[in-house]
Design an enzyme around this catalytic site. Structure first.
Site, PDB file in Angstrom:
ATOM      1  N   CYS A  55       0.631  -1.322   0.053  1.00 33.28           N
ATOM      2  CA  CYS A  55      -0.167   0.147   0.131  1.00 33.28           C
ATOM      3  C   CYS A  55       0.997   1.126   0.016  1.00 33.28           C
ATOM      4  CB  CYS A  55      -0.854   0.113   1.406  1.00 33.28           C
ATOM      5  SG  CYS A  55      -1.958  -1.414   1.089  1.00 33.28           S
TER       6      CYS A  55
ATOM      7  N   GLY B  96      -0.667   0.800  -5.068  1.00 29.57           N
ATOM      8  CA  GLY B  96      -1.850   0.202  -4.801  1.00 29.57           C
ATOM      9  C   GLY B  96      -2.969   0.794  -5.823  1.00 29.57           C
TER      10      GLY B  96
ATOM     11  N   ASN C  85       0.592   1.021   5.777  1.00 28.79           N
ATOM     12  CA  ASN C  85       1.187   0.128   4.664  1.00 28.79           C
ATOM     13  C   ASN C  85       2.152  -0.990   5.498  1.00 28.79           C
ATOM     14  OD1 ASN C  85       4.174   0.436   2.564  1.00 28.79           O
ATOM     15  ND2 ASN C  85       2.676  -1.096   2.653  1.00 28.79           N
ATOM     16  N   GLY C  86       1.835  -2.252   5.164  1.00 27.97           N
ATOM     17  CA  GLY C  86       2.583  -3.319   6.028  1.00 27.97           C
ATOM     18  C   GLY C  86       1.644  -4.374   6.184  1.00 27.97           C
TER      19      GLY C  86
ATOM     20  N   TYR D 191      11.905  -3.770  -7.165  1.00 29.86           N
ATOM     21  CA  TYR D 191      10.868  -3.351  -8.177  1.00 29.86           C
ATOM     22  C   TYR D 191       9.628  -2.695  -7.675  1.00 29.86           C
ATOM     23  CZ  TYR D 191       6.311  -4.931 -10.139  1.00 29.86           C
ATOM     24  OH  TYR D 191       5.074  -5.021 -10.666  1.00 29.86           O
TER      25      TYR D 191
END
Lengths: 480, 480, 480, 480
Positions: free
Chosen positions: D18, D45, D120-121, D263
């Protein structure tokens, strides 16, 4: 009709870039697969998309405003399946109103049966043709000049479609790559100067016609050759047959649009035997030769100028790298923010790559400068990211004249090069230096040893025909 | 073209019920206000909606599939604002594909300028006309017979629009209420038998033409009169002028569609001088006279048969009440459930009012029986709610013949009355008794002492023209 | 949270009318069929719709803003199929922002498993309850008071759901008809006064709970009885079991919302043993008795006042007929026109039936007057259509107090009856006379010989509980 | 709850990548401008987007499934304007059902006021935490593990948000970059290992927190520094204050996700002091050193592997060029064609550049191989376009283990490297040779002389914590 204002010189804006495809299926390519070809040509037009397909008896079609992916819902796409032949079209984005009536293919029923056409190009003598046709009782129901083809083909059709295309061509001034569908045949035609591209592909026993070879790739077809300027092809159960537009088979000097190689075409296309990326790389090399500069980094404006930047780097020996990154997710739905935030909106699509440019002298390659406003923003962005110098290098000559033959350029007044010197433009953009690639060098780079001739109208006014003489007044009221 | 099958007798399904409106604004009605008029005519067609407006110089238009409220977004509606004159159209719902090309108004540019038309009705000799026009070079770009009007008007236009409408009428067989817009004039025309309705209204110095008077109400205009059968009106800055379709001013016996009064028109409309609700109430009274029954409650099938039920109640003295309640919220988005739940889906739109019907003998009034399946469900529903007896009374005669003149009826085979006796139908519906209103009684009820003549084709085959002779074969391939 | 302004007395607007349904399937009603029940309850709420279904192990749900028909696409509906039990909800339309978070059912996972609830009604002491819950660590994630139920049930759940519902009820002040779903049980509960309706139906061995009996009809279920005020039912594999909210089984005087009969409920519903249409017809008869007038026509404002008009007609002997016709096609998509056209917009939904009212003295029956503006427009419309006199008769008393118990009424200031006399209102509406039905008469008409007790708060302030004492300050910041 | 199956090891799929952003406005950045920041983070996201904004008194929010550009209509965006502070979130695309309930920010009202978080996580010990919270009466209303933060913050809040974040962190195992909004403060927190990135920017006196520095660029803010692992920042009117998650200020070895550099992150981002493009170029150079090959062209798979390809080219001296061209217009609306056409669908997104690869030995650089299917198609495509040899070079080690800390990787079984040797994979892809960049080399390339530590879990199982020990069983029923 729609918002048409007789006082405005609309011809300049009327021109549009489009993409066409045609398929004749002898068992190797489902007509529905034109969907992939249209996706591959999407860069040539984002306003509307459409397909017409014949099952050998009748023509079915679907067209709408929107991108290929949104026009063809699953249900609609399935209706395009299993045909004998078909044609497709994507149309350039303009702000319109009720424009779905102008989407192509245009489909009509006439004395000889049914007919569908898809057209890339622009007609110049629409006024005169339109007037003549109306005097003969014709009514026009769209606001696109392509409708004239329908009327002329119907008019000349008693002698057969090939003959009608021939006759029609004598009447028409302008540029066209045309695909025509009848209930059992597919036709392709390219104007006598070959201004707009059209190529022929084959997959097994099936045939494909398309504006660019990438559409053939998308269908898994092999590029056979380009349709020659002034050539008409007829594809049917018996295979393909070729005719000249002229009864005496005469040929005119080729006038392929040079700007296709500079900007319009997809970099992986091969047009009239010349691969577009190669042409761009060579233009970049030429540019490095004629406009060298001492610098630390060569970068291109994504995506169309990256190849020229690579060429410049190879030739100059200055390292190639990215200076600007494009945000892949900023699409059409972007909301125009209020004034106070507009400054930020510019950064949405492109972002300077600080790590690469900070403290560096950057050569920024772009393919063309039209209005100059974008260039200024890019230079600002790079300087803001710490670039010590920004040298603008343009891989084509200044665009000084409007295109009347198929590309939607601004009016002459809005073309910055038509009223400003290179030094003035440099100052406006804030670049430390600015050089263009001279026309001869561009032609040499694109031509690559072949004898191909070009339309260079937008650069030097050298159109392959006398535009003023061809354009006719009056009776333009079928245009928006 | 689209899904057109030459083997199928498409004429039966081709016919469509539509609504038209026209406004000539001398300062009292903004052309944009046609939006309200189209809302008022929405019951005449839910497939597509459109408007064309002239500012005195050029025609702007917008049309699309969908209900009036969804076609005209705020932005689109604003484009229709401030015109000098305009026309609008709603089209009946059929399952189509790419049907937006068939939405009306149809707009064209021809030798005489620009033209827009909106049409309610059906042409019979389309094949012949279409063939002749194509032989003269015409191309057809839609799948609607209304396009023929465009071609004929253009063809005859050198003598002026009124004269063109006259000439055209000599060629055309069929029914039509037509509004025509040029850059500075509004025209209306009604076929010689006056089969489809068209009325004239006025608000201040401004004029309105509309299929039904409710559209005038929606614009705050007063009903002036109906356009006479075979009349052409021209409305311009100078006011309104009337012409006969026939040079000799002859008139044909009127053939106004009787079914408009039975079912089609809105109950608050006044058509050819007869108020629709009054006609329905009187039909209900007649029905009580010719088909009395001992019962406890008279109820109508909502909404169109409620007026007739009131009439039946008044005449019979049997109390009026509701037996079935309509769910106002079940709209187009209703998902067709799987087989196991389909039985429930029937209850979605109508629900029996147990408290009113339990233990009672109910007279259920409906305006017509087409296929018979709905009637069976209603009888079942009432009996399920405890009705002791259900007596079906239909306020019109059996529908035995298809309509060829503007209404989308099923083919003869599907009309239950064309192959079954009243007793057979009664048995199929499960009703305890079933009676129809004889044609004479219906005519007397509607006519209400006037001399108005009707098309009674769907009831007794008495069309005002020889349908077979008028319909022409071949060349129908512009139709879907 | 969203747009919540602590300075505004939001409670008045917070209240909302909603509809609930619950199904326990023993093989006779697929949970997916709740879709039909929600359609039947759509009149109780058009803002959002949702369903939660258990397969015996886990709860699946779907909810969104929009009408039932648009929320449940085919794919979503299929996910609701084949469950063991389920609940559904429709919510009243308010202008909200991101309101889908407030759509019901509310679903939660807690120490005891999973839980879904759907609620019709309003809680009064939300502030106090919310404060207490937060002090215990609760967090609120929606802006609906119904979330309090989730927390309280979770809090009291160690003793089982029935016991939790009981305990919870002791804490809660307000009105509620509640359906609760766990992984294998369905529960229903109605507040001690029975202010909001909830009925029980059966189809084969399967059970249904619903706000109105029309939802049972839609599922083909039979109405068994109403859930009693203060009753909790638990439905599971073993069948249905009933409990009292109070451990001592005491009952409070019933306080069923009288306004459900006047306006809210569907006319074909049966609530607490009284059929709604019958109640309305009787109210009309009472009205004719207490407020007679000499006139030529009795008409009702469609649709909710038509039954009362029939009653008035029967009692008075004045013929019943339609004076106003509703346009069935004007929906949510209607564009608010600019000022100059707003006058026309009024005519969009209702049109006067000139043929019926011209020259006549009309008794116009309406069910209530809230702000008075609509009444004025209707009177104007009828007079504009030629009515000689318009006598307004209202089949309920003046609405003088806001509802705090489940209906979204304007604030007291906006209720015209709270600040104006009947004569003042008459003058404002332009009616020739205006009479309301006194409360006693309304109660008698609805009660119909039974002993049913009502909440008459909006008419006379006679709420079944002390509103002021119950409402608590502070900590309302989970509301919008 | 939704489609939750307790038998499936959902943790592998639960993880999601995210992006978060937070703004504290002291006059330099309108909260509405977070819209631009979210656009810049869109690559992190695409499932849903949301923002929450406080005006100093209350929090307003909006979130929905869809891309940033489609979620924020003009009306919705305007509601986010003029706030004091705000947070935003974009969420990774997964196939979900009713997933808008899981969109972030999550907003709650609790004893201490209002709270919004964006995360995020991934949390590992959700089962245990969830069980404990429920035992204390908590109810969970979403299916995202991030909801646990809300409960824990509320739980610990009496000592203040900073203290609550500290306490909470002791309970939590997993990765998180977190932004928290109260009515007047903005907080940021990063897990003790710094697994997920979070940076701090400043524009004038206003502050920005964001997952990547490109979001700062989009707002015209300067990158100040990265939030340190285990750091909490509180931003308010007084400026910014920094705290350690641990009372003893201890620090753990850094474990920044190495895959962000390979990436995930945008190439123009700077994360923990390392510019992403530089890291990728250096990885390409390392790759050329450890896995040289004789070839004519180095090309990268667009877009993420282009930088590594440039590095390989510079190091190896083999010319850099494009071998594959991406179609910029193929988006989400692409219809999955039927089986017979699926082969063509592959060519939609990427097309081989025949002119560049024909007859050449190509080194194709990609950043990673997950399942291997894409690599095979690319090799096929290049060989089909005439490449003599295709040498695959991967700029990272084989992905052999799933990520449990924030990235949505397939299960171990589906990771081709976890069950196949390099030679087996080479054979499957059809490449002439295949080499990966060893982990040490990758780390050296990314680290670039700094001391930064990484989580290398997906490559060698070297997670910064004991995953098995941290993950807890049971009570996962708030997850889908």
């Amino acid at each position: 009709m729609i918002q048409y204002d007789t006082d405005m010189p609309l011809q300049e804006h009327f021109s549009e870039e489009c993409g066409v495809v045609g398929v004749y299926n002898n068992g190797d390519i489902d007509t529905m697969a034109m969907y992939f070809a249209l996706h591959a040509l999407q860069h040539r037009g984002q306003e509307s998309a459409g397909m017409a397909v014949t099952d050998g008896k009748k023509i079915t079609y679907c067209k709408h405003t929107g991108l290929v992916g949104s026009v063809f819902t699953e249900a609609r796409l399935n209706r395009m399946k299993g045909g004998k032949a078909g044609i497709g079209h994507v149309r350039y984005s303009t702000e319109g109103f009720n424009t779905s009536v102008n989407a192509q293919p245009l489909v009509a029923s006439y004395a000889g049966g049914e007919l569908a056409i898809a057209h890339n190009g622009t007609l110049l003598n629409t006024g005169k043709l339109c007037r003549q046709l109306k005097e003969n009782g014709a009514i026009f129901q769209t606001q696109t000049d392509s409708e004239i083809f329908l009327h002329l083909i119907a008019h000349y059709s008693p002698k057969g479609i090939v003959e009608a295309l021939r006759k029609m061509t004598e009447d028409i001034k302008g540029s066209y790559a045309l695909v025509v569908l009848t209930k059992d045949r597919l036709y392709g035609a390219r104007d006598p100067f070959g201004i707009r591209p059209l190529c022929l592909g084959k997959k097994g026993d099936s045939y494909v016609l398309a504006s660019e070879s990438v559409a053939l790739d998308a269908l898994g077809a092999k590029l056979v050759r380009d349709i020659a300027p002034g050539e008409i092809v007829e594809i049917g159960p018996q295979g393909i047959e070729s005719f000249s537009i002229f009864e005496d088979n005469r040929t005119l000097p080729a006038g392929m649009c040079l700007f296709e190689y500079v900007y319009l075409a997809r970099t992986d296309s091969i047009i009239d035997g010349i691969d577009v990326m190669g042409a761009r790389v060579r233009a970049g090399k030429e540019l490095a030769r004629v406009a060298p500069v001492e610098a630390d980094l060569v970068a291109g404006v994504p995506d169309s100028a990256l190849s020229a930047a690579m060429g410049y780097s190879v030739q100059s020996g200055i390292p190639y790298g990215d200076a600007l990154i494009k945000n892949r997710y900023v699409g059409r739905s972007f909301i125009q923010p209020e004034q106070s935030l507009r400054e930020l909106a510019v950064r949405m699509k492109l972002n300077a790559l600080k790590a690469n440019v900070e403290g560096k002298r950057v050569v920024l390659i772009d393919d063309s400068i039209v209005r100059g406003t974008t260039s200024k923003r890019l230079v600002d962005m790079l300087k803001g990211a710490g670039a010590k110098e920004v040298h603008l290098r343009i891989s084509s000559p200044p665009v000084t004249y409007p295109c009347y033959l198929g590309i939607d350029t601004p009016s002459k007044r809005q073309l910055i090069s038509s009223s400003h010197t290179v030094e003035e433009i440099r100052r406006m953009t804030g670049a430390d230096s600015l050089c263009y690639l001279p026309l001869d060098n561009l032609i040499r780079a694109v031509r690559n040893g072949t004898e191909l001739g070009f339309c260079t109208g937008c650069f030097d006014g050298g159109y392959p025909m006398d535009i003023k003489a061809c354009r006719s007044k009056g009776c333009r009221n079928f245009h928006k």
